[in-house]
Design an enzyme around this catalytic site. Structure first.
Site, PDB file in Angstrom:
ATOM      1  N   SER A  67      73.948  86.879  71.868  1.00 13.77           N
ATOM      2  CA  SER A  67      74.279  86.331  70.560  1.00 13.77           C
ATOM      3  C   SER A  67      74.063  87.417  69.514  1.00 13.77           C
ATOM      4  O   SER A  67      73.346  88.399  69.752  1.00 13.77           O
ATOM      5  CB  SER A  67      73.366  85.136  70.245  1.00 13.77           C
ATOM      6  OG  SER A  67      73.426  84.769  68.888  1.00 13.77           O
TER       7      SER A  67
ATOM      8  N   TYR B   1      64.696  81.183  69.179  1.00 14.35           N
ATOM      9  CA  TYR B   1      66.005  81.476  69.773  1.00 14.35           C
ATOM     10  C   TYR B   1      66.289  82.972  69.746  1.00 14.35           C
ATOM     11  O   TYR B   1      66.694  83.554  70.760  1.00 14.35           O
ATOM     12  CB  TYR B   1      67.096  80.712  69.017  1.00 14.35           C
ATOM     13  CG  TYR B   1      68.500  81.012  69.492  1.00 14.35           C
ATOM     14  CD1 TYR B   1      68.912  80.632  70.775  1.00 14.35           C
ATOM     15  CD2 TYR B   1      69.410  81.664  68.665  1.00 14.35           C
ATOM     16  CE1 TYR B   1      70.196  80.907  71.210  1.00 14.35           C
ATOM     17  CE2 TYR B   1      70.689  81.934  69.092  1.00 14.35           C
ATOM     18  CZ  TYR B   1      71.096  81.559  70.367  1.00 14.35           C
ATOM     19  OH  TYR B   1      72.369  81.831  70.796  1.00 14.35           O
TER      20      TYR B   1
END
Length: 273
Positions: free
Chosen positions: A132, A145
């Site tokens: 990501s 995250y």
């Protein structure tokens, strides 16, 4: 003989589109998800399907053994399964952090350890880890995250050099916001927290899923991410990293800013809220 790809997290979004993209290229596709009912349409399209929870060692061994038994090879492994545990670092319990890392970090590690010996034996193969933009730059309210994706990036960088001599490639695909249900899942994870008043501004920032979800104008489509994953999978010499979308490209560049400048930007953003 058709090349073979094993993909995790195919129930929807990026994983589903990736399975279809490889299938359209003539690959034998093993599409997996925790619930095979969610990938029945992929089976109808021509994929092989299997139940796979990336936190379950036995299921991982069973799926990898099945691919080898039926086709004798795994040409590409796509570690796509994952989710986002959002929330201020103080408010996220250790149990929730462990769950996040179990899926986003240990899951790809388990799959890699299961598939890599077969790739080394054949002297070729590609491992694609779906990371990501958050794996390059950490953002307030996303520490857990971001931490999981930073870890995945670090492990991938080390692995890439370790397996180079064995003919195996390792690539990272790094999308920014994607038009999927990721934001809905992230909102559900936020609700698990004992939210403290100290971080009201951070919570307000994430209450609207458009801030980081699929409705934002800068979000890319799952098909675009799948196209990039396919590009890495079919390349004889894939790049180390594939940023996808303007947010990911910008995040990569902001790493070169002094920490004080990034902190000032975040500080001003939270004040505006």
């Amino acid at each position: 003989m058709a090349k073979t790809v094993l993909i995790t997290g195919c129930s929807s979004g990026v994983g589903n589109e990736t399975a279809r993209a490889f299938l359209d290229e003539g690959w034998t596709v093993y599409a997996t998800a925790r619930n095979t009912d969610d990938i029945a349409s992929l089976e109808e399209a021509g994929c092989e399907i299997a139940s796979l929870d990336v936190t379950d060692e036995e299921e991982i061994s069973a799926v990898v053994d099945r691919v080898i038994d039926e086709h004798g090879r795994i040409d590409c492994l796509v570690n796509n399964a994952g989710y986002g545990q959002f929330g201020p670092v103080e408010d996220v319990s250790t149990d929730l952090i462990e769950a996040q890392f179990d899926v986003n970090v240990y899951g790809p590690h388990r799959l890699t350890r299961a598939a890599l010996p077969h790739m080394r034996e054949r002297g070729e193969g590609t491992i694609i880890n779906v990371s990501s933009a958050a794996g390059r730059v950490s953002v307030p309210g996303m520490g857990t995250y971001c931490g999981s994706k930073h870890a995945l990036e670090a492990m991938s960088d080390a692995l890439r050099s370790e397996v180079d001599a064995h003919g195996v490639d390792v690539a990272l695909v790094e999308p920014g916001p994607v038009s999927t249900s990721f934001a809905d899942r992230a909102n559900d994870e936020l609700k698990k927290l004992d939210q403290s008043d100290a971080y009201d501004t951070v919570y307000r920032f994430y209450e609207d899923s458009e801030v980081f979800g699929g409705q934002t104008p800068v979000a890319v489509s799952p098909a675009k991410v799948a196209e990039t994953i396919l590009e890495a999978g079919v390349s004889p010499a894939p790049s180390a990293r594939y940023p996808v979308g303007s947010v990911s490209i910008l995040a990569d560049k902001t790493r070169y800013l002094p920490d004080s400048i990034r902190d000032a930007v975040y500080r001003q953003l939270l004040r505006l809220l």
